[in-house]
Design a protein around this motif. Structure first.
Motif, PDB file in Angstrom:
ATOM      1  N   THR A 116       0.800  -1.228   0.000  1.00 14.83           N
ATOM      2  CA  THR A 116       0.000   0.000   0.000  1.00 14.83           C
ATOM      3  C   THR A 116       0.833   1.278   0.000  1.00 14.83           C
ATOM      4  OG1 THR A 116      -0.037   0.037   2.408  1.00 14.83           O
ATOM      5  CG2 THR A 116      -1.848  -1.121   1.284  1.00 14.83           C
ATOM      6  N   THR A 117       2.074   1.212   0.394  1.00 13.25           N
ATOM      7  CA  THR A 117       2.986   2.355   0.563  1.00 13.25           C
ATOM      8  C   THR A 117       2.671   3.187   1.803  1.00 13.25           C
ATOM      9  OG1 THR A 117       1.773   4.029  -0.758  1.00 13.25           O
ATOM     10  CG2 THR A 117       3.217   2.516  -1.958  1.00 13.25           C
ATOM     11  N   VAL A 118       1.673   2.801   2.597  1.00 15.17           N
ATOM     12  CA  VAL A 118       1.351   3.566   3.808  1.00 15.17           C
ATOM     13  C   VAL A 118       1.464   2.735   5.083  1.00 15.17           C
ATOM     14  CG1 VAL A 118      -0.177   5.158   2.596  1.00 15.17           C
ATOM     15  CG2 VAL A 118      -1.137   3.083   3.628  1.00 15.17           C
ATOM     16  N   PHE A 119       1.594   1.434   4.958  1.00 18.04           N
ATOM     17  CA  PHE A 119       1.568   0.562   6.134  1.00 18.04           C
ATOM     18  C   PHE A 119       2.761   0.825   7.051  1.00 18.04           C
ATOM     19  CE2 PHE A 119       2.598  -3.322   8.442  1.00 18.04           C
ATOM     20  CZ  PHE A 119       1.371  -3.648   8.994  1.00 18.04           C
ATOM     21  N   ASP A 120       2.474   0.996   8.326  1.00 19.81           N
ATOM     22  CA  ASP A 120       3.501   1.130   9.354  1.00 19.81           C
ATOM     23  C   ASP A 120       3.095   0.215  10.504  1.00 19.81           C
ATOM     24  OD1 ASP A 120       5.112   1.860  11.556  1.00 19.81           O
ATOM     25  OD2 ASP A 120       5.290   3.922  10.847  1.00 19.81           O
ATOM     26  N   PRO A 121       3.902  -0.803  10.809  1.00 21.58           N
ATOM     27  CA  PRO A 121       3.512  -1.759  11.848  1.00 21.58           C
ATOM     28  C   PRO A 121       3.320  -1.124  13.221  1.00 21.58           C
ATOM     29  CG  PRO A 121       5.815  -2.039  11.239  1.00 21.58           C
ATOM     30  CD  PRO A 121       5.214  -1.116  10.232  1.00 21.58           C
ATOM     31  N   ASN A 122       3.903   0.053  13.408  1.00 22.32           N
ATOM     32  CA  ASN A 122       3.823   0.712  14.721  1.00 22.32           C
ATOM     33  C   ASN A 122       2.755   1.800  14.796  1.00 22.32           C
ATOM     34  OD1 ASN A 122       6.118  -0.770  15.744  1.00 22.32           O
ATOM     35  ND2 ASN A 122       7.397   0.529  14.439  1.00 22.32           N
ATOM     36  N   VAL A 123       2.014   1.981  13.714  1.00 23.33           N
ATOM     37  CA  VAL A 123       0.984   3.023  13.685  1.00 23.33           C
ATOM     38  C   VAL A 123      -0.354   2.382  13.323  1.00 23.33           C
ATOM     39  CG1 VAL A 123       0.267   5.228  12.686  1.00 23.33           C
ATOM     40  CG2 VAL A 123       2.713   4.727  12.978  1.00 23.33           C
ATOM     41  N   HIS A 127      -3.015   0.755   9.678  1.00 27.69           N
ATOM     42  CA  HIS A 127      -3.606  -0.567   9.476  1.00 27.69           C
ATOM     43  C   HIS A 127      -5.044  -0.412   8.992  1.00 27.69           C
ATOM     44  CE1 HIS A 127      -0.595  -2.504  12.541  1.00 27.69           C
ATOM     45  NE2 HIS A 127      -0.039  -1.553  11.800  1.00 27.69           N
ATOM     46  N   GLU A 128      -5.761   0.530   9.581  1.00 30.67           N
ATOM     47  CA  GLU A 128      -7.140   0.775   9.166  1.00 30.67           C
ATOM     48  C   GLU A 128      -7.191   1.301   7.736  1.00 30.67           C
ATOM     49  OE1 GLU A 128      -9.772  -0.182  10.879  1.00 30.67           O
ATOM     50  OE2 GLU A 128      -8.297  -0.992  12.306  1.00 30.67           O
ATOM     51  N   GLU A 129      -6.240   2.141   7.376  1.00 28.45           N
ATOM     52  CA  GLU A 129      -6.165   2.629   5.993  1.00 28.45           C
ATOM     53  C   GLU A 129      -5.967   1.459   5.033  1.00 28.45           C
ATOM     54  OE1 GLU A 129      -3.775   6.202   4.985  1.00 28.45           O
ATOM     55  OE2 GLU A 129      -3.263   6.207   7.120  1.00 28.45           O
ATOM     56  N   CYS A 130      -5.086   0.566   5.410  1.00 29.19           N
ATOM     57  CA  CYS A 130      -4.805  -0.578   4.552  1.00 29.19           C
ATOM     58  C   CYS A 130      -6.009  -1.500   4.428  1.00 29.19           C
ATOM     59  CB  CYS A 130      -3.599  -1.349   5.081  1.00 29.19           C
ATOM     60  SG  CYS A 130      -2.048  -0.439   4.940  1.00 29.19           S
ATOM     61  N   ILE A 131      -6.696  -1.712   5.513  1.00 25.99           N
ATOM     62  CA  ILE A 131      -7.892  -2.554   5.467  1.00 25.99           C
ATOM     63  C   ILE A 131      -8.909  -1.976   4.501  1.00 25.99           C
ATOM     64  CG2 ILE A 131      -9.897  -3.319   6.809  1.00 25.99           C
ATOM     65  CD1 ILE A 131      -7.936  -3.655   9.196  1.00 25.99           C
ATOM     66  N   THR A 132      -9.089  -0.664   4.539  1.00 26.32           N
ATOM     67  CA  THR A 132     -10.007  -0.017   3.599  1.00 26.32           C
ATOM     68  C   THR A 132      -9.565  -0.246   2.166  1.00 26.32           C
ATOM     69  OG1 THR A 132     -10.602   1.701   5.183  1.00 26.32           O
ATOM     70  CG2 THR A 132     -10.968   2.201   2.860  1.00 26.32           C
ATOM     71  N   CYS A 166      -7.622  -9.947   5.031  1.00 22.48           N
ATOM     72  CA  CYS A 166      -8.711  -9.281   4.309  1.00 22.48           C
ATOM     73  C   CYS A 166      -9.258 -10.165   3.193  1.00 22.48           C
ATOM     74  CB  CYS A 166      -8.231  -7.938   3.753  1.00 22.48           C
ATOM     75  SG  CYS A 166      -7.978  -6.679   5.020  1.00 22.48           S
ATOM     76  N   ILE A 167      -8.390 -10.881   2.509  1.00 22.17           N
ATOM     77  CA  ILE A 167      -8.864 -11.816   1.480  1.00 22.17           C
ATOM     78  C   ILE A 167      -9.735 -12.889   2.124  1.00 22.17           C
ATOM     79  CG2 ILE A 167      -8.170 -13.560  -0.204  1.00 22.17           C
ATOM     80  CD1 ILE A 167      -5.621 -11.894  -0.669  1.00 22.17           C
ATOM     81  N   ASN A 168      -9.261 -13.444   3.231  1.00 22.39           N
ATOM     82  CA  ASN A 168     -10.036 -14.471   3.924  1.00 22.39           C
ATOM     83  C   ASN A 168     -11.397 -13.954   4.379  1.00 22.39           C
ATOM     84  OD1 ASN A 168      -7.894 -16.258   3.617  1.00 22.39           O
ATOM     85  ND2 ASN A 168      -7.046 -15.868   5.653  1.00 22.39           N
ATOM     86  N   LYS A 169     -11.445 -12.691   4.743  1.00 27.11           N
ATOM     87  CA  LYS A 169     -12.678 -12.120   5.291  1.00 27.11           C
ATOM     88  C   LYS A 169     -13.634 -11.626   4.215  1.00 27.11           C
ATOM     89  CE  LYS A 169     -14.278  -8.769   8.756  1.00 27.11           C
ATOM     90  NZ  LYS A 169     -13.840  -7.774   9.783  1.00 27.11           N
ATOM     91  N   TYR A 170     -13.112 -11.048   3.136  1.00 28.16           N
ATOM     92  CA  TYR A 170     -13.973 -10.336   2.181  1.00 28.16           C
ATOM     93  C   TYR A 170     -14.090 -10.982   0.803  1.00 28.16           C
ATOM     94  CZ  TYR A 170     -13.353  -6.637   5.648  1.00 28.16           C
ATOM     95  OH  TYR A 170     -13.321  -5.913   6.818  1.00 28.16           O
ATOM     96  N   SER A 171     -13.386 -12.078   0.546  1.00 26.57           N
ATOM     97  CA  SER A 171     -13.391 -12.638  -0.808  1.00 26.57           C
ATOM     98  C   SER A 171     -14.414 -13.748  -1.016  1.00 26.57           C
ATOM     99  CB  SER A 171     -12.008 -13.179  -1.167  1.00 26.57           C
ATOM    100  OG  SER A 171     -11.780 -14.433  -0.537  1.00 26.57           O
ATOM    101  N   LYS A 172     -15.175 -14.069   0.016  1.00 25.32           N
ATOM    102  CA  LYS A 172     -16.178 -15.139  -0.084  1.00 25.32           C
ATOM    103  C   LYS A 172     -15.539 -16.484  -0.428  1.00 25.32           C
ATOM    104  CE  LYS A 172     -19.956 -12.013  -1.266  1.00 25.32           C
ATOM    105  NZ  LYS A 172     -21.074 -11.692  -2.196  1.00 25.32           N
ATOM    106  N   GLY A 173     -14.368 -16.718   0.159  1.00 23.43           N
ATOM    107  CA  GLY A 173     -13.749 -18.036   0.043  1.00 23.43           C
ATOM    108  C   GLY A 173     -12.810 -18.239  -1.128  1.00 23.43           C
ATOM    109  N   LEU A 174     -12.450 -17.198  -1.849  1.00 25.85           N
ATOM    110  CA  LEU A 174     -11.532 -17.369  -2.972  1.00 25.85           C
ATOM    111  C   LEU A 174     -10.125 -17.707  -2.471  1.00 25.85           C
ATOM    112  CD1 LEU A 174     -12.478 -14.452  -5.409  1.00 25.85           C
ATOM    113  CD2 LEU A 174     -13.226 -16.835  -5.464  1.00 25.85           C
ATOM    114  N   PRO A 175      -9.395 -18.539  -3.217  1.00 24.57           N
ATOM    115  CA  PRO A 175      -8.013 -18.845  -2.835  1.00 24.57           C
ATOM    116  C   PRO A 175      -7.145 -17.597  -2.906  1.00 24.57           C
ATOM    117  CG  PRO A 175      -8.829 -20.390  -4.491  1.00 24.57           C
ATOM    118  CD  PRO A 175      -9.825 -19.284  -4.419  1.00 24.57           C
ATOM    119  N   ALA A 176      -6.098 -17.588  -2.095  1.00 25.11           N
ATOM    120  CA  ALA A 176      -5.176 -16.453  -2.058  1.00 25.11           C
ATOM    121  C   ALA A 176      -3.760 -16.910  -2.387  1.00 25.11           C
ATOM    122  CB  ALA A 176      -5.194 -15.795  -0.687  1.00 25.11           C
TER     123      ALA A 176
END
Length: 348
Positions: A116-123, A127-132, A166-176
Motif C-alpha cells: 500500500t505504501t502507507v503501512f507502518d507496523p507501529n501506527v 492498518h485501518e487505511e490498509c484494510i479499507t 482481508c482476502i479471507n474475510k472479504y473474498s467469499k472463500g476465494l483462494p489467495a
C-alpha cells in the motif's frame, strides 16, 4: 466460448504448474501509456482497449491466468496524483476486461492487491487505511468474477498477513496467492522475520500459495526459493523480474547504469535477461517442481512464451517461435534458394 477451466486449487492439487504473466506497469510505461515514478495504471481508464489487448497477448504467449491490472490502482496511489475519483472505475474496468479475456480464452482470472505504501507496523491508524484499501479492491474483484486473489510485493510480513486476512474475510472463500519481495537482505523481511518464518506465517494464515515476486532477478530469486521449497507444505511461487541481477546487486533497484547511477527504472533496459536465461530459469523451476511460476516487472510476451516453452508448453505464440533454419544466410532448410551462404555469413 471455451469450457470453464479447472480452478487454481484443482490444478495445484493435480500437480500442475500455473504460468502467470505479470509486468503490466513496466510494459505500458515502455509503450508510452504510463508514467514511471507514480506507476499508477491510468491506462486502464484512458485506453482500456490496449489493456485488453495486452491481456490477450500474454495469454497468447502462454499465461494460464489473466491477472487484472489493478496493481498500484489503490486509493493511496491515486490520491497522490489526484485521481481518487477514478478509483472504482479503474478497478472495475481492469477486472471486467480481465474476466472477458479469461472467458474468451479458457483461462483463469485473478484479482490483484499489493503493497500500500502507507503501512507502518507501529501506527495502528495505517492498518485501518490498509484494510479499507484491501477490502474495496477485494470486494470489487469478487463482484467482477475473479477466480482467486493475488496479494503481492510485500516487504513486511505484517502487511502481507493483513492483506491475507482481508482476502479471507472479504473474498467469499476465494483462494489467495501471497508473495513477498526480499530486497538486499535475503534472510530477513523488512519487519525482521527470516525468509522461512515469513513463508510459514503466510502458510499458517491460510494462503493457498506463498512465495516471492518482483525485485530480484531469476538467478538471485531461485536460491531463496530453493531454500524454502521443501519446508513449506503449500505450493511455492517464483515470479522474478527479467533483469540480470547478481550477488553484488541482487535486485533491480540496486543495479547501476554506465555512469554509476541507479538504473531503476528508466535505465534497466541494458540489464534485460536474454531469452536463453529465461529458458534456464523455467527449466530450473521445472526441476524444482514449482507450481506457480511467472515473470514480473520488465516482462514482455516473448519472455512469457520462452518461459512457457521451457516448462514443456506449446502456447499459440509458439507458431512464431524462432526457426533459424529458414534464415536466408544461416538457414539449413532445403527449400532455401541455393546461395553461397559461407560468403554471406562472412559479410555479416
Amino acid at each position: 466460448m471455451p469450457p470453464k477451466p479447472k480452478g487454481l486449487l484443482e490444478r495445484l492439487k493435480a500437480g500442475e504448474t500455473v504460468v502467470v504473466a505479470e509486468g503490466y506497469l513496466f510494459e505500458f510505461e515502455r509503450r508510452g501509456y504510463l508514467k514511471a515514478g507514480a506507476f499508477v495504471p491510468e491506462v486502464v481508464v484512458e485506453h482500456p482497449e490496449l489493456v485488453k489487448g495486452l491481456y490477450r497477448e500474454f495469454v497468447h504467449a502462454g499465461s494460464d491466468v489473466v491477472l487484472a491490472f489493478t496493481y498500484y490502482g489503490h486509493r493511496e496511489k491515486l490520491r497522490v496524483i489526484g485521481r481518487e475519483a477514478d478509483l472504482e472505475p479503474m478497478n472495475r474496468t481492469a477486472l471486467r476486461l480481465a474476466r472477458e479475456v479469461a472467458d474468451e480464452t479458457g483461462t483463469l482470472m485473478a484479482g490483484n492487491i499489493c503493497n500500500t505504501t502507507v503501512f507502518d507496523p507501529n501506527v495502528p491508524s495505517t492498518h485501518e487505511e490498509c484494510i479499507t484499501i484491501f477490502k474495496e479492491q477485494i470486494e470489487w474483484a469478487v463482484e467482477e468474477g475473479a477466480d482467486f486473489i493475488v496479494a503481492e510485493t510485500y516487504g513486511m510480513v505484517a502487511e502481507a498477513k493483513l492483506a491475507l486476512e482481508c482476502i479471507n474475510k472479504y473474498s467469499k472463500g476465494l483462494p489467495a496467492v501471497v508473495c513477498m519481495t526480499f530486497h538486499k537482505d535475503a534472510d530477513r523481511s523488512v519487519d525482521g522475520l527470516s525468509l522461512l518464518d515469513s513463508m510459514r506465517a503466510l502458510e499458517e494464515a491460510g494462503a493457498a500459495v506463498v512465495g516471492l515476486n518482483c525485485g530480484r532477478g531469476p538467478f538471485t530469486m531461485l536460491p531463496l526459493v530453493e531454500r524454502i521449497k521443501d519446508k513449506i507444505k503449500v505450493p511455492v511461487a517464483a515470479l522474478p523480474v527479467p533483469f540480470r541481477c547478481d550477488e553484488l546487486r541482487p535486485t533491480m533497484q540496486s543495479l547501476v547504469n554506465h555512469k554509476g547511477e541507479r538504473a531503476f527504472p528508466t535505465d534497466l533496459d541494458a540489464f534485460l535477461c536474454s531469452r536463453s536465461m529465461i529458458a534456464e530459469f523455467g527449466q530450473r523451476c521445472r526441476q524444482l517442481g514449482l507450481q506457480y511460476v511467472g515473470l514480473c516487472c520488465g516482462n514482455a510476451s516473448h519472455f512469457t512464451r520462452t518461459l512457457a516453452e521451457s516448462l514443456g508448453r506449446t502456447p499459440p505464440a509458439s507458431k512464431y517461435s524462432p526457426d533459424m533454419s529458414q534464415h536466408f544466410a544461416y538457414g539449413t532448410d532445403k527449400k532455401l534458394h541455393s546461395l553461397n551462404t559461407e560468403k554471406v555469413v562472412k559479410l555479416l
